[in-house]
Write a protein that holds these residues in place. Sequence first.
Motif, short mmCIF file in Angstrom:
data_model
loop_
_atom_site.label_atom_id
_atom_site.label_comp_id
_atom_site.label_asym_id
_atom_site.label_seq_id
_atom_site.Cartn_x
_atom_site.Cartn_y
_atom_site.Cartn_z
N LYS A 71 1.95 -8.14 -14.46
CA LYS A 71 2.43 -6.79 -14.78
C LYS A 71 2.65 -5.97 -13.51
CE LYS A 71 -0.08 -6.79 -19.12
NZ LYS A 71 -1.37 -6.43 -19.66
N ARG A 72 3.64 -5.09 -13.61
CA ARG A 72 4.00 -4.22 -12.49
C ARG A 72 4.02 -2.77 -12.96
NH1 ARG A 72 6.40 -6.55 -8.04
NH2 ARG A 72 6.41 -8.82 -8.12
N ALA A 73 3.84 -1.87 -12.01
CA ALA A 73 3.93 -0.43 -12.31
C ALA A 73 5.37 -0.13 -12.73
CB ALA A 73 3.54 0.39 -11.09
N GLY A 74 5.50 0.70 -13.76
CA GLY A 74 6.81 0.99 -14.32
C GLY A 74 7.77 1.65 -13.36
N ARG A 75 7.31 2.61 -12.59
CA ARG A 75 8.21 3.37 -11.71
C ARG A 75 8.44 2.68 -10.37
NH1 ARG A 75 5.54 8.99 -13.20
NH2 ARG A 75 6.76 9.45 -15.05
N SER A 76 7.39 2.14 -9.76
CA SER A 76 7.51 1.59 -8.41
C SER A 76 7.82 0.10 -8.39
CB SER A 76 6.23 1.85 -7.61
OG SER A 76 5.17 1.07 -8.15
N GLY A 77 7.45 -0.60 -9.46
CA GLY A 77 7.64 -2.04 -9.49
C GLY A 77 6.57 -2.81 -8.73
N VAL A 78 5.57 -2.12 -8.21
CA VAL A 78 4.48 -2.77 -7.48
C VAL A 78 3.58 -3.51 -8.47
CG1 VAL A 78 2.43 -2.31 -6.05
CG2 VAL A 78 4.54 -1.03 -5.65
N PRO A 79 3.18 -4.74 -8.13
CA PRO A 79 2.24 -5.45 -9.01
C PRO A 79 0.98 -4.61 -9.21
CG PRO A 79 3.07 -6.92 -7.31
CD PRO A 79 3.54 -5.53 -6.95
N LEU A 80 0.52 -4.52 -10.45
CA LEU A 80 -0.68 -3.71 -10.74
C LEU A 80 -1.89 -4.19 -9.95
CD1 LEU A 80 -0.40 -3.11 -14.60
CD2 LEU A 80 0.26 -1.58 -12.73
N ILE A 81 -1.96 -5.48 -9.69
CA ILE A 81 -3.12 -6.01 -8.97
C ILE A 81 -3.18 -5.47 -7.53
CG2 ILE A 81 -2.03 -8.13 -8.12
CD1 ILE A 81 -5.61 -7.81 -9.56
N ALA A 82 -2.07 -4.97 -7.00
CA ALA A 82 -2.07 -4.41 -5.65
C ALA A 82 -3.04 -3.24 -5.55
CB ALA A 82 -0.66 -3.99 -5.24
N HIS A 83 -3.19 -2.47 -6.64
CA HIS A 83 -4.16 -1.36 -6.64
C HIS A 83 -5.56 -1.90 -6.38
CE1 HIS A 83 -6.32 2.25 -7.75
NE2 HIS A 83 -6.96 1.58 -8.70
N ASP A 109 -6.37 -4.93 -5.00
CA ASP A 109 -6.44 -5.56 -3.69
C ASP A 109 -6.55 -4.52 -2.57
OD1 ASP A 109 -6.32 -8.13 -4.77
OD2 ASP A 109 -4.13 -8.19 -4.66
N GLU A 110 -5.76 -3.46 -2.67
CA GLU A 110 -5.83 -2.41 -1.65
C GLU A 110 -7.14 -1.64 -1.74
OE1 GLU A 110 -1.01 -1.79 -1.50
OE2 GLU A 110 -2.26 -0.01 -1.55
N GLY A 111 -7.59 -1.38 -2.96
CA GLY A 111 -8.88 -0.71 -3.14
C GLY A 111 -10.02 -1.52 -2.57
N LEU A 112 -9.97 -2.83 -2.74
CA LEU A 112 -11.01 -3.70 -2.17
C LEU A 112 -10.99 -3.65 -0.65
CD1 LEU A 112 -10.77 -6.77 -4.58
CD2 LEU A 112 -12.62 -5.06 -4.46
N ALA A 113 -9.80 -3.62 -0.06
CA ALA A 113 -9.70 -3.50 1.40
C ALA A 113 -10.31 -2.19 1.87
CB ALA A 113 -8.24 -3.61 1.83
N LEU A 114 -10.07 -1.12 1.13
CA LEU A 114 -10.65 0.19 1.47
C LEU A 114 -12.16 0.17 1.31
CD1 LEU A 114 -7.91 2.38 -0.19
CD2 LEU A 114 -8.47 2.37 2.26
N LEU A 115 -12.65 -0.42 0.23
CA LEU A 115 -14.09 -0.51 0.02
C LEU A 115 -14.76 -1.32 1.12
CD1 LEU A 115 -14.11 -0.92 -3.85
CD2 LEU A 115 -15.15 0.97 -2.57
N ASP A 116 -14.11 -2.39 1.56
CA ASP A 116 -14.64 -3.15 2.69
C ASP A 116 -14.72 -2.27 3.93
OD1 ASP A 116 -14.98 -5.51 1.26
OD2 ASP A 116 -13.09 -6.39 1.92
N GLN A 122 -18.02 5.83 -3.74
CA GLN A 122 -17.23 4.96 -2.86
C GLN A 122 -16.02 4.41 -3.62
OE1 GLN A 122 -20.51 2.35 -1.82
NE2 GLN A 122 -20.46 3.10 0.30
N MET A 123 -16.22 4.03 -4.86
CA MET A 123 -15.10 3.55 -5.70
C MET A 123 -14.05 4.65 -5.85
SD MET A 123 -17.34 1.60 -8.62
CE MET A 123 -15.97 1.43 -9.76
N LEU A 124 -14.50 5.87 -6.06
CA LEU A 124 -13.58 7.01 -6.19
C LEU A 124 -12.79 7.22 -4.90
CD1 LEU A 124 -15.93 9.36 -8.17
CD2 LEU A 124 -13.70 8.57 -8.98
N ILE A 125 -13.44 7.08 -3.77
CA ILE A 125 -12.74 7.22 -2.49
C ILE A 125 -11.62 6.18 -2.40
CG2 ILE A 125 -12.96 6.86 0.02
CD1 ILE A 125 -15.78 8.19 -0.22
N ALA A 126 -11.95 4.94 -2.68
CA ALA A 126 -10.94 3.87 -2.61
C ALA A 126 -9.81 4.12 -3.60
CB ALA A 126 -11.59 2.52 -2.87
N ASP A 127 -10.15 4.51 -4.81
CA ASP A 127 -9.15 4.74 -5.85
C ASP A 127 -8.21 5.89 -5.49
OD1 ASP A 127 -8.17 4.26 -8.69
OD2 ASP A 127 -8.74 6.38 -8.79
N LYS A 128 -8.77 7.00 -5.07
CA LYS A 128 -7.95 8.18 -4.80
C LYS A 128 -7.11 8.00 -3.53
CE LYS A 128 -9.56 9.84 -8.48
NZ LYS A 128 -8.81 9.49 -9.69
#
Length: 187
Positions: free
Chosen positions: A17-29, A31-38, A117-123
């Motif tokens: 699945k991808r985001a409707g407007r951007s076309g970015v794979p939903l899993i990118a959220h 993966d990027e959040g995990l990189a930020l949490l690290d 910390q999760m909120l920081i990564a998410d936002k």
Amino acid sequence: MKDNKHYVAICRFYGDKRAGRSGVPLIAHIDEGLALLDEIGAPERAREAFCLHPLLQDDAALLGALAPDSTFALARPDPLVVLLAMEYRRVANDYLAHHCESADDAIALSCVDEVNQMLIADKIQNRKDFERFHLGTHHNSDTLQLYFANWLRRLGVSEERYAQLCGCVPDSVASAPISAVAAAAAG
């Protein structure tokens, strides 16, 4: 994380699945959040809960997770990780974009550091994507800009720290998420 059952669960939940407007794979959220949490030194259970949060985030997802054959149920997640994901759900849903009225909005944080910390990564991840794909073009662009600024201010993330953390998310995370590897490993 690619072999972690919590990560495998979100890979199964999102699939291709991808985001409707951007076309970015939903899993990118994730993966990027995990990189930020690290980058901010979050413990593994915060990263695991971040993986689970979309499976519980809104009411429809929560109700779906309760089904005995749901991706959530089949993953048999760690109960402490589920507690963190549920606390995240509570705090995040208490201040959504439609609640944003001014720079003085009251935003309650969690008493649990991992959740904040999760909120920081998410936002940070959401703001980064908003600025990339929707700033100035989304019908609620001004409100969303204030919403993200309010969250990050409340979480103690300065504009300088925001820019620094955005720079820690490699372009390869968004373009080639490790979800494909995890999905293949999960069979």
